[in-house]
Every structure is written in structure tokens, then in C-alpha cells.
Design an enzyme around this catalytic site. Structure first.
Site, PDB file in Angstrom:
ATOM      1  N   GLY A  55       7.527   1.643  13.516  1.00  0.00           N
ATOM      2  CA  GLY A  55       7.112  -0.272  12.950  1.00  0.00           C
ATOM      3  C   GLY A  55       6.800  -0.336  12.122  1.00  0.00           C
ATOM      4  O   GLY A  55       5.771  -0.235  12.863  1.00  0.00           O
TER       5      GLY A  55
ATOM      6  N   THR B 164      -3.732   6.730   5.670  1.00  0.00           N
ATOM      7  CA  THR B 164      -4.731   7.045   4.316  1.00  0.00           C
ATOM      8  C   THR B 164      -5.131   8.658   4.112  1.00  0.00           C
ATOM      9  O   THR B 164      -5.143   8.350   2.949  1.00  0.00           O
ATOM     10  CB  THR B 164      -5.640   6.106   4.585  1.00  0.00           C
ATOM     11  OG1 THR B 164      -6.574   6.734   5.690  1.00  0.00           O
ATOM     12  CG2 THR B 164      -5.075   4.417   4.608  1.00  0.00           C
ATOM     13  N   LYS B 165      -4.367   9.091   5.336  1.00  0.00           N
ATOM     14  CA  LYS B 165      -5.423  10.859   5.111  1.00  0.00           C
ATOM     15  C   LYS B 165      -3.842  11.695   5.175  1.00  0.00           C
ATOM     16  O   LYS B 165      -3.974  11.430   6.612  1.00  0.00           O
ATOM     17  CB  LYS B 165      -6.495  10.752   5.965  1.00  0.00           C
ATOM     18  CG  LYS B 165      -7.381  10.092   5.005  1.00  0.00           C
ATOM     19  CD  LYS B 165      -8.846  10.209   5.945  1.00  0.00           C
ATOM     20  CE  LYS B 165      -9.868   9.564   5.219  1.00  0.00           C
ATOM     21  NZ  LYS B 165     -11.145  10.072   5.599  1.00  0.00           N
TER      22      LYS B 165
ATOM     23  N   HIS C 250      -3.722   2.517  -8.430  1.00  0.00           N
ATOM     24  CA  HIS C 250      -4.312   2.846  -9.563  1.00  0.00           C
ATOM     25  C   HIS C 250      -5.964   2.126  -8.969  1.00  0.00           C
ATOM     26  O   HIS C 250      -6.346   2.460  -8.475  1.00  0.00           O
ATOM     27  CB  HIS C 250      -4.426   0.488  -9.508  1.00  0.00           C
ATOM     28  CG  HIS C 250      -2.606   0.305  -9.251  1.00  0.00           C
ATOM     29  ND1 HIS C 250      -1.995  -0.547 -10.049  1.00  0.00           N
ATOM     30  CD2 HIS C 250      -2.701  -0.014  -8.526  1.00  0.00           C
ATOM     31  CE1 HIS C 250      -0.937  -0.754 -10.109  1.00  0.00           C
ATOM     32  NE2 HIS C 250      -1.153  -0.918  -8.975  1.00  0.00           N
TER      33      HIS C 250
ATOM     34  N   ASN D 160      15.797   2.499   9.628  1.00  0.00           N
ATOM     35  CA  ASN D 160      15.887   1.760   9.470  1.00  0.00           C
ATOM     36  C   ASN D 160      15.650   0.644   8.195  1.00  0.00           C
ATOM     37  O   ASN D 160      15.185   0.416   7.463  1.00  0.00           O
ATOM     38  CB  ASN D 160      14.874   0.868  11.122  1.00  0.00           C
ATOM     39  CG  ASN D 160      15.706   0.405  11.838  1.00  0.00           C
ATOM     40  OD1 ASN D 160      16.729  -1.106  11.821  1.00  0.00           O
ATOM     41  ND2 ASN D 160      15.776   0.649  13.314  1.00  0.00           N
TER      42      ASN D 160
ATOM     43  N   LYS E  66      -3.872  12.273  19.855  1.00  0.00           N
ATOM     44  CA  LYS E  66      -3.672  13.469  21.240  1.00  0.00           C
ATOM     45  C   LYS E  66      -2.404  14.860  20.767  1.00  0.00           C
ATOM     46  O   LYS E  66      -1.770  14.317  19.386  1.00  0.00           O
ATOM     47  CB  LYS E  66      -3.390  13.098  22.373  1.00  0.00           C
ATOM     48  CG  LYS E  66      -1.847  12.588  22.601  1.00  0.00           C
ATOM     49  CD  LYS E  66      -1.294  12.096  24.006  1.00  0.00           C
ATOM     50  CE  LYS E  66      -0.227  12.150  24.514  1.00  0.00           C
ATOM     51  NZ  LYS E  66       0.100  11.748  25.490  1.00  0.00           N
TER      52      LYS E  66
END
Length: 196
Positions: A151, A174-175, A113, A83, A192
């Protein structure tokens, strides 16, 4: 080893390398043209995406505006919908499987960085006019099949998202996320398991 090879290998690389800049300029021109096309100009849109992206499956749809760094490191499977207002910083590979739904404002980052300022910023004696003041490296992002990214989700470098996953809106991933789950939050975590 070229700077592009270093970039794709996850090593520190020179973002001002002439080869990388040339590809970035090509991508910027293609994106500018793509983002200014009339919505119904499907043939021209498809032609630009075929030129821009590393690989594009059948029936891939990307709403304008769309932004990326190089384009050639983006691989999108068939029937995937991206989108509007998405940004894919493809300093390394971004692979998205088939039947994906990428909602508005999704950001996928591969560039990063060093965390410590002393490692990130070159000292004056290390600086060169042909290199940026900051150090950069990159890690690939892999998104499986049948994934819905809500979104304004932000996906960080090096993350893998499994098949049949839903990532809730506004999450910061992040993981790695395993197959067949609902995950959301900042940082994103599994909420879940989703039944097949």
C-alpha cells in the site's frame, strides 16, 4: 517525429499537443464511467478496461476508483489485481506481469521534469500559448510476474522491478529491484532474498 513519439522515446515533449490531449480526454471519460459503475456490473467494467488499456490479460481486476493519463500505455498480465485509489501516470509504458498484487494507493509515475528550475521552466521568450511553461519527459516502468506492491508505494520513472518481488508498504522505489527479493524503505532497497 510526433509529440507522442517523442514522449514514448523519452525525449522532451509538448504535453498540450492536440493528439495527446485528445487521448487524455478519451481516457478521462472512460475512467469517469468506470469509477461510477456499480461494483457488480462486471461486463461493463471489463468492456471499459478493454477499451482503456493497451493490453489486459484474463482475470485482471481493477478496483475503483482508478486513475491514469492515457490508459493505452498500460499493459497488465493475467490474474493481476489492482486495488482502489491507484494512480498510473502512463506518459510512457507501464508493464505489469501476471499474478500481480497492487495494493491501495499505489502510484506509478513515468513522467518527469528536469531537476534544475532553469532547465525545467521555459524563459518568457521561449514560451508559447501552445506549450506548457514546464518541460516534461518520460521513462517506462516495468514490473515482472508474481509481484506484490504494498500500500501507498510510489514507483518512479524508469524503474524495473523483477519477478517474484515483494515491495513493502510506503516505499519509494527510485532504482531497479532484482528478482526474488523483499525490498522496502524510502528510498526502497533490497532487504533480503526470498527463497523459491
Amino acid at each position: 517525429m510526433t509529440e507522442k513519439e517523442k514522449m514514448l522515446a523519452g525525449q522532451q515533449y509538448n504535453t498540450l499537443d492536440p493528439e495527446l490531449l485528445a487521448q487524455n480526454y478519451i481516457a478521462r471519460r472512460l475512467i469517469k464511467n468506470y469509477n461510477h459503475l456499480d461494483a457488480e456490473d462486471l461486463q461493463q467494467k471489463d468492456q471499459i478496461l478493454n477499451e482503456l488499456l493497451g493490453k489486459k490479460g484474463d482475470k485482471v481486476w481493477i478496483e475503483a476508483p482508478f486513475y491514469c493519463d492515457y490508459g493505452e500505455h498500460i499493459y497488465i498480465g493475467e490474474n493481476t489485481f489492482v486495488n482502489m485509489n491507484c494512480t498510473f501516470l502512463d506518459d510512457n509504458t507501464i508493464s505489469i506481469g501476471k499474478n500481480g498484487l497492487i495494493a491501495p494507493g499505489v502510484q506509478i509515475y513515468t513522467a518527469s521534469h528536469p531537476l534544475k528550475a532553469s532547465d525545467r521552466i521555459r524563459r518568457p521568450e521561449e514560451q508559447s500559448p501552445n506549450e506548457p511553461i514546464y518541460r516534461t519527459f518520460s521513462k517506462p516502468v516495468d514490473i515482472g510476474d508474481n509481484v506484490w506492491i504494498g500500500g501507498n508505494v510510489c514507483i518512479m520513472p524508469g524503474v524495473s522491478i523483477g519477478d517474484n518481488v515483494t515491495i513493502g508498504a510506503g516505499s519509494v522505489v527510485t532504482k531497479d529491484i532484482p528478482d526474488n527479493v523483499l525490498a522496502f524503505g524510502n528510498p526502497c532497497k533490497v532487504i533480503k532474498t526470498l527463497e523459491e
